[in-house]
Design a protein around this motif. Structure first.
Motif, PDB file in Angstrom:
ATOM      1  N   PHE A   1     -12.290 -33.325   4.928  1.00  0.00           N
ATOM      2  CA  PHE A   1     -13.407 -32.786   5.696  1.00  0.00           C
ATOM      3  C   PHE A   1     -14.425 -32.014   4.861  1.00  0.00           C
ATOM      4  O   PHE A   1     -15.465 -31.608   5.382  1.00  0.00           O
ATOM      5  N   GLU A   2     -14.158 -31.803   3.566  1.00  0.00           N
ATOM      6  CA  GLU A   2     -15.106 -31.017   2.787  1.00  0.00           C
ATOM      7  C   GLU A   2     -16.453 -31.719   2.624  1.00  0.00           C
ATOM      8  O   GLU A   2     -17.454 -31.095   2.278  1.00  0.00           O
ATOM      9  N   SER A   3     -16.470 -33.026   2.872  1.00  0.00           N
ATOM     10  CA  SER A   3     -17.722 -33.788   2.752  1.00  0.00           C
ATOM     11  C   SER A   3     -18.299 -34.158   4.113  1.00  0.00           C
ATOM     12  O   SER A   3     -19.178 -35.014   4.206  1.00  0.00           O
ATOM     13  N   LEU A   4     -17.846 -33.507   5.155  1.00  0.00           N
ATOM     14  CA  LEU A   4     -18.209 -33.915   6.515  1.00  0.00           C
ATOM     15  C   LEU A   4     -19.700 -33.780   6.794  1.00  0.00           C
ATOM     16  O   LEU A   4     -20.328 -34.704   7.323  1.00  0.00           O
ATOM     17  N   VAL A   5     -20.296 -32.654   6.443  1.00  0.00           N
ATOM     18  CA  VAL A   5     -21.718 -32.435   6.749  1.00  0.00           C
ATOM     19  C   VAL A   5     -22.612 -33.452   6.043  1.00  0.00           C
ATOM     20  O   VAL A   5     -23.443 -34.115   6.685  1.00  0.00           O
ATOM     21  N   PRO A   6     -22.484 -33.658   4.710  1.00  0.00           N
ATOM     22  CA  PRO A   6     -23.309 -34.681   4.066  1.00  0.00           C
ATOM     23  C   PRO A   6     -23.063 -36.074   4.618  1.00  0.00           C
ATOM     24  O   PRO A   6     -24.002 -36.872   4.758  1.00  0.00           O
ATOM     25  N   SER A   7     -21.802 -36.374   4.974  1.00  0.00           N
ATOM     26  CA  SER A   7     -21.475 -37.699   5.479  1.00  0.00           C
ATOM     27  C   SER A   7     -22.152 -37.968   6.822  1.00  0.00           C
ATOM     28  O   SER A   7     -22.682 -39.063   7.062  1.00  0.00           O
ATOM     29  N   ILE A   8     -22.162 -36.978   7.698  1.00  0.00           N
ATOM     30  CA  ILE A   8     -22.803 -37.142   9.006  1.00  0.00           C
ATOM     31  C   ILE A   8     -24.317 -37.228   8.863  1.00  0.00           C
ATOM     32  O   ILE A   8     -24.976 -38.075   9.483  1.00  0.00           O
ATOM     33  N   LEU A   9     -24.886 -36.354   8.043  1.00  0.00           N
ATOM     34  CA  LEU A   9     -26.336 -36.362   7.862  1.00  0.00           C
ATOM     35  C   LEU A   9     -26.829 -37.712   7.354  1.00  0.00           C
ATOM     36  O   LEU A   9     -27.775 -38.297   7.899  1.00  0.00           O
ATOM     37  N   VAL A  10     -26.192 -38.225   6.313  1.00  0.00           N
ATOM     38  CA  VAL A  10     -26.672 -39.473   5.719  1.00  0.00           C
ATOM     39  C   VAL A  10     -26.419 -40.653   6.651  1.00  0.00           C
ATOM     40  O   VAL A  10     -27.201 -41.613   6.671  1.00  0.00           O
ATOM     41  N   ALA A  11     -25.341 -40.617   7.431  1.00  0.00           N
ATOM     42  CA  ALA A  11     -25.051 -41.711   8.358  1.00  0.00           C
ATOM     43  C   ALA A  11     -26.145 -41.828   9.420  1.00  0.00           C
ATOM     44  O   ALA A  11     -26.625 -42.919   9.734  1.00  0.00           O
ATOM     45  N   ILE A  12     -26.538 -40.692   9.978  1.00  0.00           N
ATOM     46  CA  ILE A  12     -27.585 -40.699  11.009  1.00  0.00           C
ATOM     47  C   ILE A  12     -28.918 -41.164  10.425  1.00  0.00           C
ATOM     48  O   ILE A  12     -29.629 -41.983  11.019  1.00  0.00           O
ATOM     49  N   ILE A  13     -29.261 -40.663   9.248  1.00  0.00           N
ATOM     50  CA  ILE A  13     -30.532 -41.045   8.624  1.00  0.00           C
ATOM     51  C   ILE A  13     -30.536 -42.523   8.257  1.00  0.00           C
ATOM     52  O   ILE A  13     -31.532 -43.229   8.487  1.00  0.00           O
ATOM     53  N   ALA A  14     -29.440 -43.013   7.696  1.00  0.00           N
ATOM     54  CA  ALA A  14     -29.365 -44.430   7.312  1.00  0.00           C
ATOM     55  C   ALA A  14     -29.465 -45.334   8.532  1.00  0.00           C
ATOM     56  O   ALA A  14     -30.136 -46.375   8.501  1.00  0.00           O
ATOM     57  N   ASP A  15     -28.810 -44.955   9.617  1.00  0.00           N
ATOM     58  CA  ASP A  15     -28.880 -45.744  10.849  1.00  0.00           C
ATOM     59  C   ASP A  15     -30.310 -45.802  11.375  1.00  0.00           C
ATOM     60  O   ASP A  15     -30.812 -46.873  11.739  1.00  0.00           O
ATOM     61  N   GLN A  16     -30.985 -44.657  11.410  1.00  0.00           N
ATOM     62  CA  GLN A  16     -32.361 -44.618  11.898  1.00  0.00           C
ATOM     63  C   GLN A  16     -33.300 -45.398  10.968  1.00  0.00           C
ATOM     64  O   GLN A  16     -34.215 -46.097  11.424  1.00  0.00           O
ATOM     65  N   ALA A  17     -33.072 -45.284   9.659  1.00  0.00           N
ATOM     66  CA  ALA A  17     -33.909 -46.008   8.701  1.00  0.00           C
ATOM     67  C   ALA A  17     -33.728 -47.515   8.858  1.00  0.00           C
ATOM     68  O   ALA A  17     -34.709 -48.285   8.816  1.00  0.00           O
ATOM     69  N   CYS A  18     -32.494 -47.951   9.046  1.00  0.00           N
ATOM     70  CA  CYS A  18     -32.227 -49.383   9.232  1.00  0.00           C
ATOM     71  C   CYS A  18     -32.952 -49.913  10.466  1.00  0.00           C
ATOM     72  O   CYS A  18     -33.572 -50.978  10.420  1.00  0.00           O
ATOM     73  N   ARG A  19     -32.897 -49.167  11.552  1.00  0.00           N
ATOM     74  CA  ARG A  19     -33.581 -49.588  12.776  1.00  0.00           C
ATOM     75  C   ARG A  19     -35.103 -49.598  12.567  1.00  0.00           C
ATOM     76  O   ARG A  19     -35.806 -50.483  13.049  1.00  0.00           O
ATOM     77  N   TYR A  20     -35.610 -48.594  11.847  1.00  0.00           N
ATOM     78  CA  TYR A  20     -37.046 -48.504  11.599  1.00  0.00           C
ATOM     79  C   TYR A  20     -37.542 -49.705  10.801  1.00  0.00           C
ATOM     80  O   TYR A  20     -38.631 -50.234  11.065  1.00  0.00           O
TER      81      TYR A  20
ATOM     82  N   LYS B   1     -18.200 -37.073  -5.978  1.00  0.00           N
ATOM     83  CA  LYS B   1     -17.327 -37.635  -4.949  1.00  0.00           C
ATOM     84  C   LYS B   1     -18.031 -37.650  -3.596  1.00  0.00           C
ATOM     85  O   LYS B   1     -17.916 -38.608  -2.827  1.00  0.00           O
ATOM     86  N   ILE B   2     -18.773 -36.576  -3.324  1.00  0.00           N
ATOM     87  CA  ILE B   2     -19.526 -36.523  -2.069  1.00  0.00           C
ATOM     88  C   ILE B   2     -20.579 -37.622  -2.034  1.00  0.00           C
ATOM     89  O   ILE B   2     -20.802 -38.256  -0.995  1.00  0.00           O
ATOM     90  N   LEU B   3     -21.223 -37.888  -3.160  1.00  0.00           N
ATOM     91  CA  LEU B   3     -22.213 -38.961  -3.231  1.00  0.00           C
ATOM     92  C   LEU B   3     -21.584 -40.314  -2.898  1.00  0.00           C
ATOM     93  O   LEU B   3     -22.167 -41.125  -2.163  1.00  0.00           O
ATOM     94  N   LEU B   4     -20.402 -40.577  -3.431  1.00  0.00           N
ATOM     95  CA  LEU B   4     -19.727 -41.844  -3.137  1.00  0.00           C
ATOM     96  C   LEU B   4     -19.399 -41.954  -1.659  1.00  0.00           C
ATOM     97  O   LEU B   4     -19.578 -43.011  -1.041  1.00  0.00           O
ATOM     98  N   ILE B   5     -18.929 -40.854  -1.075  1.00  0.00           N
ATOM     99  CA  ILE B   5     -18.641 -40.841   0.358  1.00  0.00           C
ATOM    100  C   ILE B   5     -19.914 -41.088   1.153  1.00  0.00           C
ATOM    101  O   ILE B   5     -19.921 -41.860   2.134  1.00  0.00           O
ATOM    102  N   MET B   6     -21.014 -40.484   0.743  1.00  0.00           N
ATOM    103  CA  MET B   6     -22.286 -40.677   1.437  1.00  0.00           C
ATOM    104  C   MET B   6     -22.737 -42.134   1.372  1.00  0.00           C
ATOM    105  O   MET B   6     -23.282 -42.669   2.342  1.00  0.00           O
ATOM    106  N   GLY B   7     -22.525 -42.790   0.232  1.00  0.00           N
ATOM    107  CA  GLY B   7     -22.888 -44.199   0.115  1.00  0.00           C
ATOM    108  C   GLY B   7     -22.106 -45.066   1.075  1.00  0.00           C
ATOM    109  O   GLY B   7     -22.658 -45.958   1.735  1.00  0.00           O
ATOM    110  N   ILE B   8     -20.792 -44.809   1.164  1.00  0.00           N
ATOM    111  CA  ILE B   8     -19.941 -45.557   2.090  1.00  0.00           C
ATOM    112  C   ILE B   8     -20.370 -45.292   3.527  1.00  0.00           C
ATOM    113  O   ILE B   8     -20.508 -46.215   4.346  1.00  0.00           O
ATOM    114  N   SER B   9     -20.571 -44.029   3.854  1.00  0.00           N
ATOM    115  CA  SER B   9     -20.977 -43.640   5.206  1.00  0.00           C
ATOM    116  C   SER B   9     -22.300 -44.273   5.604  1.00  0.00           C
ATOM    117  O   SER B   9     -22.442 -44.834   6.705  1.00  0.00           O
TER     118      SER B   9
END
Length: 431
Positions: free
Chosen positions: A183-202, A147-155
């Motif tokens: 909120f149980e998936s908050l930390v993975p969701s934030i981490l992947v969102a920041i990394i995905a945003d930076q990767a997209c810009r890169y 479930k956390i993986l699915l949330i990370m994909g959306i994020s």
């Protein structure tokens, strides 16, 4: 006593948890960010080519048939798109097929290249969900981790395509349940969102910048005006959601699914050339930018709403969010004639508030407003988003959203049944 308390916190286990999801976030974030960059670059090319070769719009019915046929013959297992991701989270059944990513990518690019009116969030979210869920095949995880993986994909998909990592992280958590945040998936969701945003810009993905220069100090009059604007945004968000479902129901009367976008494409092509403008097809970003700086026709928001709900209802692919930005910003621009607030501020409020009402995600949309328009707009966009959320009711563009907490007792009855008996709004399976 203090030592026992510290030991009880089990820091090594928590650190291992953090490192585990940081590593997975790196894998998912880079993959989804790279895919999103490719999508954004391709989308810009499709838009530029269409605008310089407008005759290509006459081929929209052909593109519609190819999109419809691809899903009918090869994509029945992924035809529900975003709703399938939500369903899989609530009732895990099987891993999201990877073909969801290329099918929605090609379908969306075809929709935009040949003149449909759609967005990009749905594509990014579906690509993100499909890519992230593939890790389930290679690593040993339990049901909660999946479930956390699915949330990370959306994020990751949302954050990368819009350049708003904080909003993307909360959107993935907030969209699951109306009125509640997991909120149980908050930390993975934030981490992947920041990394995905930076990767997209890169990898070369770019985002439009918006500017709000006039933000008056908050007062009783201004908060009242913000509430009135929020009511308007919420009603229009509800209209957008109902419009998409209405056209989808009408087109389902054609029993052969690939025929639906053909008919829709013919209608759109004829209307575009009769109107003599491409203003209301595609993403509509130029009009969104224009709505912040100058008066635009007051009917722009309604025409964009009609074009988009018709396009998506006919079976073309893409998201709803960027058209919702258009609808909201254009409506905010029109409200300047009735409300004593600056035009750019009203456009910014509508930009995120109509989105908040249509997706039932007011917290994420408030954060998006702050990320896009600056902290100074925070109070105004928050009021607009939460009021719009209230007035949009329990309808939404995602039919598989589950009502976790009622917005108001008046919504506790849905078609004569108790809310507890009607907790989700699911579409009928595609024929």
């Amino acid at each position: 006593m203090l030592l026992k308390t510290i030991k009880g916190l089990q820091y090594p286990a928590i650190l291992a948890y953090l490192l585990k999801w940081l590593l997975i976030s790196l894998i998912v974030g880079v993959a989804v960010g790279g895919a999103s960059a490719f999508f954004l670059i391709s989308l810009d090319w499709c838009t530029a080519y269409r605008e310089t070769h407008t005759q290509i719009i006459w081929l929209l019915p052909v593109a519609g048939f190819l999109i419809g046929a691809s899903y009918y013959y090869w994509g029945k297992s992924v035809v529900r798109g975003n709703n399938q991701l939500l369903d899989e989270y609530h009732k895990p059944d099987k891993i999201i097929p990877f073909k969801m990513a290329p099918l929605v990518l090609l379908g969306t690019l075809g929709t935009h290249l040949f003149g449909g009116s759609a967005g990009r969030e749905g594509t990014a979210v579906q690509m993100g969900g499909a890519i992230a869920d593939q890790l389930s095949r290679f690593i040993s995880i339990n049901s909660l981790d999946r479930k956390i993986l699915l949330i990370m994909g959306i994020s990751a998909g949302f954050a990368a395509v819009f350049g708003t990592p904080l909003a993307g992280a909360i959107f993935a958590l907030e969209v699951l349940l109306i009125g509640r945040v997991r909120f149980e998936s908050l930390v993975p969701s934030i981490l992947v969102a920041i990394i995905a945003d930076q990767a997209c810009r890169y990898f070369g993905g770019t985002h439009t910048e918006y500017f709000v220069n006039s933000v008056p100090s908050m007062s009783l009059l201004n908060i009242t005006m913000a509430c009135i604007a929020g009511i308007c945004f919420g009603i229009v968000a509800r209209l957008f959601s109902k419009g998409t479902h209405f056209w989808s129901t009408q087109f389902k009367k054609f029993n052969y699914p690939p025929l639906r976008p053909v008919i829709g494409g013919i209608v759109i092509a004829i209307v575009v050339f009769l109107m003599g403008t491409t203003r209301y097809i595609g993403l509509g970003v130029p009009v969104i930018v224009e709505s912040f700086t100058q008066a635009i026709p007051p009917y722009d928001f309604l025409l964009k709403l009609l074009f988009t709900t018709f396009t998506l209802g006919a079976g073309f692919k893409g998201g709803e969010v960027t058209p919702l930005f258009f609808v909201g910003a254009a409506l905010g621009n029109a409200l300047v004639w009735f409300l004593p607030l600056p035009m750019d501020l009203l456009a910014a409020m509508g930009f995120v508030a109509v989105f908040a009402g249509a997706t039932n995600t007011p917290i994420a949309c408030t954060l998006m407003g702050i990320e896009l328009f600056g902290m100074e707009t925070g109070q105004y966009v928050a009021v607009a988003c939460f009021v719009a959320y209230l007035f949009s009711g329990h309808s939404g563009i995602y039919s598989s959203q589950i009502v976790g907490s009622s917005k108001h007792p008046i919504f506790d009855l849905e078609k004569g049944k108790l809310l507890s008996e009607v907790v989700s709004f699911r579409k009928q399976p595609e024929k």
